[in-house]
Design a protein around this motif. Sequence first.
Motif, PDB file in Angstrom:
ATOM      1  N   ALA A 100     -35.349 -13.543  10.777  1.00 40.68           N
ATOM      2  CA  ALA A 100     -36.441 -13.410  11.749  1.00 40.68           C
ATOM      3  C   ALA A 100     -37.678 -12.798  11.084  1.00 40.68           C
ATOM      4  N   ARG A 101     -38.821 -13.087  11.674  1.00 43.36           N
ATOM      5  CA  ARG A 101     -40.105 -12.525  11.216  1.00 43.36           C
ATOM      6  C   ARG A 101     -40.714 -11.741  12.362  1.00 43.36           C
ATOM      7  N   MET A 102     -41.534 -10.742  11.999  1.00 44.00           N
ATOM      8  CA  MET A 102     -42.298 -10.035  13.045  1.00 44.00           C
ATOM      9  C   MET A 102     -43.749  -9.873  12.606  1.00 44.00           C
ATOM     10  N   THR A 103     -44.660 -10.112  13.557  1.00 48.52           N
ATOM     11  CA  THR A 103     -46.040  -9.655  13.380  1.00 48.52           C
ATOM     12  C   THR A 103     -46.233  -8.478  14.327  1.00 48.52           C
ATOM     13  N   TYR A 104     -46.803  -7.391  13.805  1.00 50.31           N
ATOM     14  CA  TYR A 104     -46.909  -6.144  14.578  1.00 50.31           C
ATOM     15  C   TYR A 104     -48.323  -5.608  14.427  1.00 50.31           C
ATOM     16  N   HIS A 105     -48.853  -5.080  15.524  1.00 45.30           N
ATOM     17  CA  HIS A 105     -50.168  -4.432  15.428  1.00 45.30           C
ATOM     18  C   HIS A 105     -50.188  -3.148  16.252  1.00 45.30           C
ATOM     19  N   LEU A 106     -50.723  -2.099  15.661  1.00 41.75           N
ATOM     20  CA  LEU A 106     -50.886  -0.823  16.364  1.00 41.75           C
ATOM     21  C   LEU A 106     -52.363  -0.454  16.378  1.00 41.75           C
ATOM     22  N   THR A 107     -52.878  -0.190  17.583  1.00 40.89           N
ATOM     23  CA  THR A 107     -54.264   0.267  17.724  1.00 40.89           C
ATOM     24  C   THR A 107     -54.234   1.632  18.397  1.00 40.89           C
ATOM     25  N   ALA A 108     -54.902   2.613  17.832  1.00 42.78           N
ATOM     26  CA  ALA A 108     -54.838   3.986  18.374  1.00 42.78           C
ATOM     27  C   ALA A 108     -56.107   4.370  19.131  1.00 42.78           C
ATOM     28  N   TYR A 109     -56.966   3.376  19.414  1.00 44.43           N
ATOM     29  CA  TYR A 109     -58.236   3.710  20.105  1.00 44.43           C
ATOM     30  C   TYR A 109     -58.514   2.705  21.233  1.00 44.43           C
ATOM     31  N   ALA A 110     -57.499   2.444  22.047  1.00 43.44           N
ATOM     32  CA  ALA A 110     -57.618   1.405  23.074  1.00 43.44           C
ATOM     33  C   ALA A 110     -58.042   2.012  24.416  1.00 43.44           C
ATOM     34  N   PRO A 111     -58.656   1.183  25.297  1.00 46.88           N
ATOM     35  CA  PRO A 111     -59.027   1.685  26.631  1.00 46.88           C
ATOM     36  C   PRO A 111     -57.833   1.802  27.574  1.00 46.88           C
ATOM     37  N   TRP A 112     -56.720   1.132  27.259  1.00 40.31           N
ATOM     38  CA  TRP A 112     -55.499   1.274  28.077  1.00 40.31           C
ATOM     39  C   TRP A 112     -54.315   1.459  27.147  1.00 40.31           C
ATOM     40  N   GLU A 113     -53.215   1.912  27.735  1.00 41.73           N
ATOM     41  CA  GLU A 113     -52.044   2.175  26.904  1.00 41.73           C
ATOM     42  C   GLU A 113     -50.857   1.337  27.356  1.00 41.73           C
ATOM     43  N   GLY A 114     -50.203   0.741  26.396  1.00 41.24           N
ATOM     44  CA  GLY A 114     -49.018  -0.053  26.705  1.00 41.24           C
ATOM     45  C   GLY A 114     -48.685  -0.981  25.558  1.00 41.24           C
ATOM     46  N   TYR A 115     -47.864  -1.988  25.824  1.00 45.21           N
ATOM     47  CA  TYR A 115     -47.424  -2.852  24.733  1.00 45.21           C
ATOM     48  C   TYR A 115     -46.979  -4.204  25.256  1.00 45.21           C
ATOM     49  N   ARG A 116     -46.978  -5.161  24.319  1.00 46.28           N
ATOM     50  CA  ARG A 116     -46.550  -6.518  24.621  1.00 46.28           C
ATOM     51  C   ARG A 116     -45.619  -6.935  23.509  1.00 46.28           C
ATOM     52  N   VAL A 117     -44.436  -7.409  23.877  1.00 48.83           N
ATOM     53  CA  VAL A 117     -43.521  -7.925  22.871  1.00 48.83           C
ATOM     54  C   VAL A 117     -43.095  -9.316  23.313  1.00 48.83           C
ATOM     55  N   ALA A 118     -43.163 -10.264  22.409  1.00 50.40           N
ATOM     56  CA  ALA A 118     -42.680 -11.610  22.717  1.00 50.40           C
ATOM     57  C   ALA A 118     -41.672 -12.020  21.649  1.00 50.40           C
ATOM     58  N   PHE A 119     -40.551 -12.566  22.104  1.00 52.50           N
ATOM     59  CA  PHE A 119     -39.510 -13.056  21.199  1.00 52.50           C
ATOM     60  C   PHE A 119     -39.482 -14.571  21.315  1.00 52.50           C
TER      61      PHE A 119
END
Length: 441
Positions: free
Chosen positions: A295-314
């Motif tokens: 399997a492969r993953m693309t991941y991104h982390l942003t620490a200066y967003a206007p909202w907080e949360g996450y999206r994961v798609a498999f």
Amino acid sequence: MGRRRYAIVGAGARARMFARALAVDHADRAELVAFADVNPVRMEAHNRWLKELGAPPAAMWTPAELADHLAAGDVDTLLVTSVDRTHDEYIVMGLTAGVDVITEKPMTTDVERCRRILAAADGSAGRVTVTFNYRYNPLHEKVRELLAANAIGQVGSVHFEWLLDVRHGADYFRRWHRDKADSGGLLVHKATHHFDLVNWWLGARPDVVYASGMLFFYGENGARHGYDHGYERAHGAAAAADDPFALELAASPELRQLYLDAERMDGYYRDRSVFAPGVTIEDDLSVLVRYDTGARMTYHLTAYAPWEGYRVAFNGSKGRLELDVVENDHVSPAGAREVKGAQLHGEAAAAESGGYSITVRPFWEPPRQVTVSGHSRQGHGGADVRMTHVLFGDGAGLHQPDALGRAATERDGAASLMVGLAGNESIRTGAPVRVSDLLEI
Ligand SMILES: NC(=O)c1ccc[n+]([C@@H]2O[C@H](COP(=O)([O-])OP(=O)(O)OC[C@H]3O[C@@H](n4cnc5c(N)ncnc54)[C@H](O)[C@@H]3O)[C@@H](O)[C@H]2O)c1
């Protein structure tokens, strides 16, 4: 059977949740024997809070006294909630004394320290548990169940984006986390949760990591973006008064007692300007991972967003699974200057809202929504209470078989850490990094 005796090393903010769980919620099975810390003022604050809860005070030990008490057999389990850079010292200390160790994430901050922990665990009767509380979030358990039940077949790839808002994300730029030597940077300190989830969800180990990162928003970039108010720390700075990024220690009883009253002992300033110089971590990070399952993953982390949360798609051989979580849809001005989760009251709390969706999209069928019970907006989606129940509660289920395999060992701690550490190495060299070239896990 007598109660299990615990000591907590690192009496900061995170220790409060564990102290309460031990001394109040699970006092029938657990005894909080002592706090250990380099700063006695923080330990005294914890004892005042225990008193308010009707619990007895715990002893207050220096690190040297902790070592003596461990060697004397006065503690059954050592709980490590100190600054990340110091975790390895205490994990190895506990294991050398033959006691069980429960450590906060990240297990440690660099490859050498990780190797020392693995070696100490191999030679000890004590067992290590890494508190990956996000495994106990009901949404994440559901994803694990769906993948294990083959809802989308074999997973080919994962697309994972995590956003930290300008309250919570900013908090990593005020104090020790802002120095990579203390925290390992956000690929280690923060993303260790996310990389662990993917390892656990997929039942996979990371193989090759490529990463790119930058400091875009915080630190001296604040001047370029028009945010810097020109002060070093907020307390006593007139210029901080109209800065939405300023943290007011004096306004919160918890922050005052833990940090403002304690700083004369060790010079630990909790409220530095997020735009003050000296930041050595990144706030915008991209990672590509190849796993041993293919399997492969693309991941991104942003620490200066206007909202907080996450999206994961498999993306799977039989369809696609999507998890979308909004922890806070925005940062309200009233709450902007408070630490996330700790101090939101009244209108500020009501104004911000969250929610989630889990969607299974099989091939040739309409999508179906999956609902989950037990998810809450408290304590990491309800995970903290559920985790401490397993750690300290009925039957001390820590090392009991668990259908979801939620308890994480030092090998799991290392496997998640190695994505971040290989990522850091990749950022440094500009090249992909094979995990086994750094450490065999
Ligand atoms: N799993 C989670 O969701 C979660 C949430 C918050 C924090 N944490 C983890 O908890 C840990 C503590 O975070 P925090 O926010 O409480 O930080 P904090 O700064 O509030 O507390 C850290 C404590 O460590 C102590 N310390 C520093 N050097 C020490 C040493 N050499 N020996 C003993 N104690 C020492 C400090 O005096 C302080 O009391 C971190 O590892 C962090 O990653 C995890």
